[in-house]
Write an enzyme that holds these catalytic residues in place. Structure first.
Site, short mmCIF file in Angstrom:
data_model
loop_
_atom_site.label_atom_id
_atom_site.label_comp_id
_atom_site.label_asym_id
_atom_site.label_seq_id
_atom_site.Cartn_x
_atom_site.Cartn_y
_atom_site.Cartn_z
N HIS A 27 -7.34 56.55 28.76
CA HIS A 27 -6.63 57.13 27.62
C HIS A 27 -5.53 58.05 28.14
O HIS A 27 -5.77 59.22 28.41
CB HIS A 27 -7.64 57.89 26.73
CG HIS A 27 -7.06 58.43 25.46
ND1 HIS A 27 -7.84 58.72 24.37
CD2 HIS A 27 -5.79 58.73 25.10
CE1 HIS A 27 -7.07 59.20 23.39
NE2 HIS A 27 -5.83 59.22 23.82
N HIS A 29 -1.27 58.56 27.58
CA HIS A 29 0.03 58.18 27.00
C HIS A 29 1.08 58.45 28.06
O HIS A 29 1.23 59.60 28.49
CB HIS A 29 0.34 59.03 25.77
CG HIS A 29 -0.70 58.91 24.70
ND1 HIS A 29 -0.55 58.10 23.61
CD2 HIS A 29 -1.92 59.49 24.56
CE1 HIS A 29 -1.62 58.19 22.83
NE2 HIS A 29 -2.47 59.03 23.39
N HIS A 207 -6.87 54.85 18.09
CA HIS A 207 -7.15 56.28 17.96
C HIS A 207 -7.84 56.44 16.62
O HIS A 207 -7.29 56.02 15.60
CB HIS A 207 -5.84 57.08 17.89
CG HIS A 207 -5.39 57.63 19.19
ND1 HIS A 207 -5.09 56.83 20.25
CD2 HIS A 207 -5.18 58.91 19.61
CE1 HIS A 207 -4.71 57.60 21.27
NE2 HIS A 207 -4.75 58.86 20.90
N GLU A 210 -10.12 61.60 15.63
CA GLU A 210 -9.64 62.74 16.43
C GLU A 210 -9.54 63.91 15.45
O GLU A 210 -10.30 64.86 15.51
CB GLU A 210 -8.28 62.41 17.05
CG GLU A 210 -7.65 63.56 17.85
CD GLU A 210 -6.25 63.20 18.40
OE1 GLU A 210 -5.66 62.21 17.94
OE2 GLU A 210 -5.77 63.94 19.29
N ASP A 288 -5.26 62.14 28.18
CA ASP A 288 -4.42 62.02 26.98
C ASP A 288 -2.93 62.24 27.29
O ASP A 288 -2.23 61.27 27.57
CB ASP A 288 -4.91 62.99 25.89
CG ASP A 288 -4.62 62.52 24.47
OD1 ASP A 288 -4.09 61.40 24.30
OD2 ASP A 288 -4.93 63.25 23.51
N ASP A 289 -2.46 63.48 27.24
CA ASP A 289 -1.05 63.79 27.51
C ASP A 289 -0.99 64.94 28.52
O ASP A 289 -0.72 66.09 28.16
CB ASP A 289 -0.37 64.22 26.20
CG ASP A 289 -0.44 63.14 25.13
OD1 ASP A 289 0.32 62.17 25.21
OD2 ASP A 289 -1.30 63.27 24.23
N1 ADE Z 1 0.27 60.24 20.87
C1 ADE Z 1 0.20 60.92 22.03
N2 ADE Z 1 -0.91 61.67 22.09
C2 ADE Z 1 -1.58 61.46 20.94
C3 ADE Z 1 -2.79 61.94 20.40
N3 ADE Z 1 -3.56 62.82 21.06
N4 ADE Z 1 -3.17 61.51 19.18
C4 ADE Z 1 -2.40 60.65 18.51
N5 ADE Z 1 -1.26 60.17 18.96
C5 ADE Z 1 -0.84 60.57 20.17
ZN ZN Z 2 -4.23 59.91 22.78
#
Ligand code: ADE
Ligand code: ZN
Length: 349
Positions: A27, A29, A207, A210, A288-289
């Site tokens: 996971h 991005h 997703h 969340e 994630d990011d």
């Molecule tokens: N795009 C990038 N990170 C995300 C996240 N945590 N939730 C939804 N979309 C995303």
């Molecule tokens: Zn994500």
């Protein structure tokens, strides 16, 4: 007691374990791996004006109240990516970090619509990312899969248009999935494009759960037929759903530091990761990011150890789950699982 000076040089066994254990990331991005330094460099190269003066200003701006406040800044950051080489450099910078942290396999997401909406060709994006993935495979034996996202705040027909653009690159893209704003955008409206994607041999991920409720996870499973759920932490609100996820061992790609940064939990010590594991769910840990949430995969494991007390067994289980839950072929999975077991038995804690 005071730490002896010579002890400072020996890494803590847990730190060494977290660092050394072969990992898979499921996971991630790729646009979320854009570090402020590279953002500045690309902005200068492409003559794009950023609303920040310094790297420190950027980091200062990374204080998010929720998913949407993050997404606004994240989509803005991605505007500096213009040509194939920009996508290559972005992807390469993540892969370099991944290799340093002993990630052996990674499945990265990209958001084509963030770029095609600015006039960037689909081909430019995929080719840049893919070239970096191939180079990492050659250089470090780091395997990867590429997963394409549809932005759920855009329309179903926009998603369909994007899917058609992706078809000529079908052999480079393993799966399709949904991301972006969750609340108010249930999976339901994307059924047709996911049906078509499955008929074309794409795997499906989404997703869900969340910020959104357990019902969105059900929809992702039953309507989109998702093989994996990204985040999914709110599944605990529905006992029937938990039972289903456990029985089918549907993987959840959990992102602990992300959950805290986006206010899903107010502190990592309140994260429900232990509960998810105890329920018997197939949980994995991911970043994630990472450029926005201040941490790559090792930082996530380290923070989980510090604030939730996850131990050697838990980390072994979480990394094992990740290889199992990957889209690798059975023989490749076995190779990595053997490598993982070799590392753990050699570590001898
Ligand atoms: N795009 C990038 N990170 C995300 C996240 N945590 N939730 C939804 N979309 C995303
Ligand atoms: Zn994500």
């Amino acid at each position: 007691p005071m730490t002896e000076p010579n002890q400072l040089q020996t890494p803590h066994p847990m730190e060494a374990f977290i660092h050394g254990i072969p990992k898979a990331e499921l996971h991630l991005h790729i646009e979320g791996a854009l570090e402020p330094e590279l953002m500045f460099e690309l902005a200068a190269k492409n003559d794009i004006k950023l609303p920040y003066e310094t790297v420190a200003d950027i980091r200062q701006a990374y204080k998010f109240q929720d998913l949407q406040s993050f997404l606004d800044i994240y989509y803005q950051g991605a505007q500096v990516l213009i040509d194939e080489d920009d996508f290559y450099r972005l992807t390469w910078s993540y892969l370099k970090k991944a290799a340093e942290q002993n990630i052996r396999h990674t499945e990265i997401f990209f958001d084509p619509q963030t770029h095609t909406a600015r006039g960037i060709q689909f081909e430019t994006i995929v080719k840049g990312i893919h070239r970096a993935l191939s180079d990492a495979g050659r250089q470090w034996g780091l395997s990867s899969r590429l997963i394409m996202c549809f932005l759920r705040h855009l329309s179903a027909s926009e998603a369909m248009k994007t899917f058609k653009q992706a078809l000529p690159f079908k052999n480079l893209i393993t799966a399709v999935r949904l991301d972006s704003s969750e609340l108010g955008f249930p999976p339901d409206k994307f059924r047709a494009v996911f049906d078509l994607a499955r008929r074309n041999g794409f795997k499906v991920v989404a997703h869900a759960g969340e910020e959104g409720p357990a019902e969105y996870i059900w929809q992702a499973l039953t309507l989109l037929k998702a093989a994996r759920i990204d985040h999914g932490i709110r599944c605990v609100e529905d006992a029937g759903l938990v039972k289903y996820l456990v029985k089918k061992q549907v993987p959840l790609t959990v992102c602990p530091l992300s959950n805290v940064k986006l206010g899903v939990f107010d502190h990592l010590s309140r994260h429900n990761l232990h509960q998810l594991l105890e329920l018997g769910l197939c949980v994995t840990v991911n970043s994630d990011d990472p450029a926005y949430f201040d941490g790559y995969i090792e930082d996530n494991f380290q923070a989980l150890h510090e604030h939730l007390g996850i131990d050697f067994e838990d980390i072994y289980k979480l990394t094992r789950n990740a290889f199992q839950a990957s889209f690798l072929a059975p023989a490749e999975k076995k190779k990595y699982l053997d490598e993982l077991d070799g590392f753990v038995s050699g570590f001898g804690h």
